[in-house]
Write a protein that holds these residues in place. Structure first.
Motif, PDB file in Angstrom:
ATOM      1  N   UNK A   1      31.430 -22.149  -1.060  1.00  0.00           N
ATOM      2  CA  UNK A   1      31.620 -22.440  -2.472  1.00  0.00           C
ATOM      3  C   UNK A   1      31.943 -23.919  -2.707  1.00  0.00           C
ATOM      4  N   UNK A   2      32.480 -24.566  -1.714  1.00  0.00           N
ATOM      5  CA  UNK A   2      32.797 -25.985  -1.837  1.00  0.00           C
ATOM      6  C   UNK A   2      32.922 -26.574  -0.447  1.00  0.00           C
ATOM      7  N   UNK A   3      32.531 -27.822  -0.286  1.00  0.00           N
ATOM      8  CA  UNK A   3      32.736 -28.494   0.995  1.00  0.00           C
ATOM      9  C   UNK A   3      33.036 -29.967   0.754  1.00  0.00           C
ATOM     10  N   UNK A   4      33.750 -30.560   1.699  1.00  0.00           N
ATOM     11  CA  UNK A   4      34.105 -31.959   1.581  1.00  0.00           C
ATOM     12  C   UNK A   4      33.083 -32.822   2.323  1.00  0.00           C
ATOM     13  N   UNK A   5      33.281 -34.124   2.195  1.00  0.00           N
ATOM     14  CA  UNK A   5      32.381 -35.070   2.883  1.00  0.00           C
ATOM     15  C   UNK A   5      32.495 -34.942   4.396  1.00  0.00           C
ATOM     16  N   UNK A   6      33.634 -34.465   4.868  1.00  0.00           N
ATOM     17  CA  UNK A   6      33.838 -34.313   6.308  1.00  0.00           C
ATOM     18  C   UNK A   6      32.913 -33.228   6.848  1.00  0.00           C
TER      19      UNK A   6
END
Lengths: 114, 113
Positions: free
Chosen positions: A55-60
């Motif tokens: 549903x969401x992810x970071x740049x990492x």
């Protein structure tokens, strides 16, 4: 009291190897998360997972990372080709609902990449 | 870009006294705030939370105060106990933006007997 569990507690791997970190979230929770904490730094969000998809992810969380819920209880984080800078504590968390509700964390897996 | 800041890396308090841990944030869209406690070699343990529609939430010895105009929240522990010695993290989330918790760097609380 139900809790989030994680295995292994410590994983040592060589650079370039694949690792899979495992988590069993709290059974009636619907949202699942991975965070990491590099030594001396703050806890950083990696990814959230709901209804069998990210549903969401970071740049990492780049192409080297993937998550899966292979069955009704486990939630895994795979790092395809580990780098030295992947060495960190990896925490799994779960929540009964979305970000308006508390996330409960597991004890963490210490990943050491040599 | 530190959206959540805990400017005091450490705090020392005597047993029985009040501990006040502070947290500032820059993102005015944050609408939910949480405090976590962490012991060495363990994961963060949820302590208390507050929604942006409130300015105070109390749970036993723990009270969180939110000052939206100042973008500041604080955690009060009264009375402090030696078992409270741990790292305390402030975290925030923005419901509209997603599910991620944004953490501060933490404050190490030491309660001496």
């Amino acid at each position: 009291e139900p809790e989030v569990t994680q295995t292994p507690s410590h994983q040592v791997t060589q650079m370039g190897q694949e690792v899979i970190l495992r988590c069993v979230p709290i059974s009636n929770h619907l949202y699942f998360y991975w965070y990491r904490q590099i030594l001396g730094q703050k806890v950083e969000f990696l990814v959230s997972f709901y209804n069998n998809e990210i549903s969401e992810k970071s740049e990492i969380f780049d192409d080297q990372f993937s998550v899966e819920r292979p069955d009704g209880s486990n939630f895994t984080l795979k790092i395809r080709s580990t780098k030295l800078e992947d060495s960190a504590m990896y925490f799994c968390a779960s929540s009964i609902r979305d970000s308006s509700y508390e996330q409960y964390f597991g004890p963490g897996t210490r990943l050491t990449v040599t | 870009d530190q959206q959540v800041k805990q400017n005091s890396p450490s705090l020392s308090v005597q047993e029985g006294r009040i501990s006040i841990l502070n947290c500032d944030y820059t993102n005015s869209m944050f609408d939910y705030f949480l405090w976590y406690k962490k012991y060495p070699a363990e994961g963060p343990t949820f302590l208390i939370s507050i929604s942006s529609i409130k300015d105070k939430n109390e749970d036993g010895r723990f009270t969180v105060f939110l000052n939206k105009s100042a973008k500041h929240l604080s955690l009060h522990i009264v009375p402090s106990q030696p078992g409270d010695s741990a790292v305390y993290f402030c975290a925030a989330s923005e419901w509209q933006a997603g599910t991620a918790l944004i953490f501060g760097k933490g404050t190490t609380l030491s309660v001496s007997s």
